[in-house]
Design an enzyme around this catalytic site. Structure first.
Site, PDB file in Angstrom:
ATOM      1  N   GLU A 168      -1.658  -9.089   3.967  1.00 56.54           N
ATOM      2  CA  GLU A 168      -1.610  -9.427   5.526  1.00 56.54           C
ATOM      3  C   GLU A 168      -3.040  -9.295   6.069  1.00 56.54           C
ATOM      4  O   GLU A 168      -3.266 -10.135   7.540  1.00 56.54           O
ATOM      5  CB  GLU A 168      -0.707  -8.485   6.342  1.00 56.54           C
ATOM      6  CG  GLU A 168      -1.450  -7.074   6.849  1.00 56.54           C
ATOM      7  CD  GLU A 168      -1.476  -6.265   5.703  1.00 56.54           C
ATOM      8  OE1 GLU A 168      -2.101  -5.234   5.738  1.00 56.54           O
ATOM      9  OE2 GLU A 168      -0.960  -6.581   4.554  1.00 56.54           O
ATOM     10  N   CYS A 197       0.794  -1.396  -0.082  1.00 57.49           N
ATOM     11  CA  CYS A 197      -0.170  -0.151  -0.007  1.00 57.49           C
ATOM     12  C   CYS A 197       0.831   1.330  -0.197  1.00 57.49           C
ATOM     13  O   CYS A 197       1.419   1.504  -0.960  1.00 57.49           O
ATOM     14  CB  CYS A 197      -1.104  -0.195   1.139  1.00 57.49           C
ATOM     15  SG  CYS A 197      -2.221   0.994   1.177  1.00 57.49           S
ATOM     16  N   HIS A 227      -3.027  -5.109   0.329  1.00 58.05           N
ATOM     17  CA  HIS A 227      -2.960  -5.660   1.667  1.00 58.05           C
ATOM     18  C   HIS A 227      -2.941  -7.152   1.711  1.00 58.05           C
ATOM     19  O   HIS A 227      -3.994  -7.746   1.925  1.00 58.05           O
ATOM     20  CB  HIS A 227      -3.595  -5.265   2.773  1.00 58.05           C
ATOM     21  CG  HIS A 227      -3.389  -3.693   2.829  1.00 58.05           C
ATOM     22  ND1 HIS A 227      -2.359  -3.309   4.004  1.00 58.05           N
ATOM     23  CD2 HIS A 227      -3.792  -2.450   2.377  1.00 58.05           C
ATOM     24  CE1 HIS A 227      -2.286  -1.849   3.967  1.00 58.05           C
ATOM     25  NE2 HIS A 227      -3.453  -1.453   3.052  1.00 58.05           N
TER      26      HIS A 227
END
Length: 310
Positions: free
Chosen positions: A240, A123, A238
């Site tokens: 994660e 990001c 993202h």
């Protein structure tokens, strides 16, 4: 001859495995809690830590305001660097930008000198890696309607030759999930358009574009890059969050297919970091390794906070 050849291949593979660093340490550059120029705390979302740990790495905190001497010491003891997401000014001259640029240049120089050193950004970190590689520090565009937006990746032809996502090395189900299911979550208003990327004097030669996407208004942005020559990787999305974020209202895919796909990405990056031979010393292990800190909980997520004097 055939048995001899098989034994020779096996020995080569064993030697290659033995050459890997099986105790990789990845540094995460902490970001200031705000753009306030006065001394302040810094933060790292725990989901980044957990994601990288799931790939088999230990995590070390890199203070965003560390001196060059301290950064040199840290760099020599870690095996890769991760640049996080988060709203923050990336203007030239800010302390965060100056530290990130110093580390980026050290990593490129190290790899040029045969000291393999990977970088990864998500990001804001993705945007940062593009700014640092480009001569155009205004490469970012604002106004993308891509907040809390899950999308399937739209792969480019360059994906076929990618180290991370090449069809010869990446499981077919991972590629299918990433390209057909909305498992990649976007949280950005800033981004890089394909036109701006390809019109830049440096970026097309430095990165191959692996994927693009469009926001809710049809405005296209670069969503995944990989260094052509250098082990530098960037995701506008993202990876994660699918495993480690549970905030209410977040449109996250927590399915086994989504988790397997994002696990592939982190497993690749950590394996790349295992090619670095840097070794962590006792002093940093006792002071900056993430185990020395405790995260706090709020609205479905954990965050590490660090004092200004870290």
């Amino acid at each position: 001859m055939r048995p001899f050849f098989s034994v020779l291949v096996a020995l080569v593979l064993v030697q290659a495995a033995l050459a890997l660093n099986l105790r990789p340490v990845i540094g995460i550059l902490a970001k200031p809690a705000s753009d306030d120029p006065t001394p302040q705390t810094s933060v790292i979302s725990a989901s980044y830590v957990k994601w990288l740990e799931a790939g088999g790495a230990r995590i070390l905190v890199i203070p965003y305001d560390a001196t060059h001497d301290r950064l040199d010491s840290i760099f020599s003891q870690i095996n890769g660097i991760f640049f996080t997401g988060g709203g923050l000014s990336l203007d030239v001259g800010t302390t965060y930008w100056e530290t990130a640029n110093y580390l980026f240049q050290k990593a490129i120089q190290a790899t040029n000198n045969g000291d393999y050193f990977p970088l990864f950004g998500t990001c804001m970190g993705f945007q940062l890696l593009n700014i640092l590689a480009s001569t155009n520090h205004s490469i970012l565009s604002f106004g993308f309607d891509s907040y809390n937006l899950p999308l399937p990746l739209e792969f480019t032809p360059e994906t076929a030759t990618s180290r991370m996502l090449g069809k010869a090395t990446t499981p077919a189900d991972v590629l299918t999930t990433l390209s057909t299911k909305p498992v990649t979550i976007n949280w950005h208003h800033y981004g890089i358009t394909p036109d701006d990327f390809y019109n830049d004097r440096v970026l097309p030669g430095f990165y191959r574009v692996l994927a693009t996407n469009a926001d809710t208004q049809g405005r296209r942005f670069i969503s995944m890059v990989e260094g052509r020559k250098y082990p530098v990787y960037g995701l506008q999305w993202h990876a994660e969050r699918n495993q480690y974020e549970w905030g209410t209202g977040e449109k996250l895919d927590h399915s086994v297919e989504a988790v397997r796909a994002v696990e592939w990405v982190v497993n690749y990056f950590v394996q790349d970091c295992r090619q670095s031979g840097h070794q962590l010393g006792a002093d940093l292990e006792k002071t900056l390794l993430i185990y020395n800190f405790a995260p706090t909980y709020s609205d479905g997520s954990l965050t590490y906070s660090f004092p200004a004097s870290l």
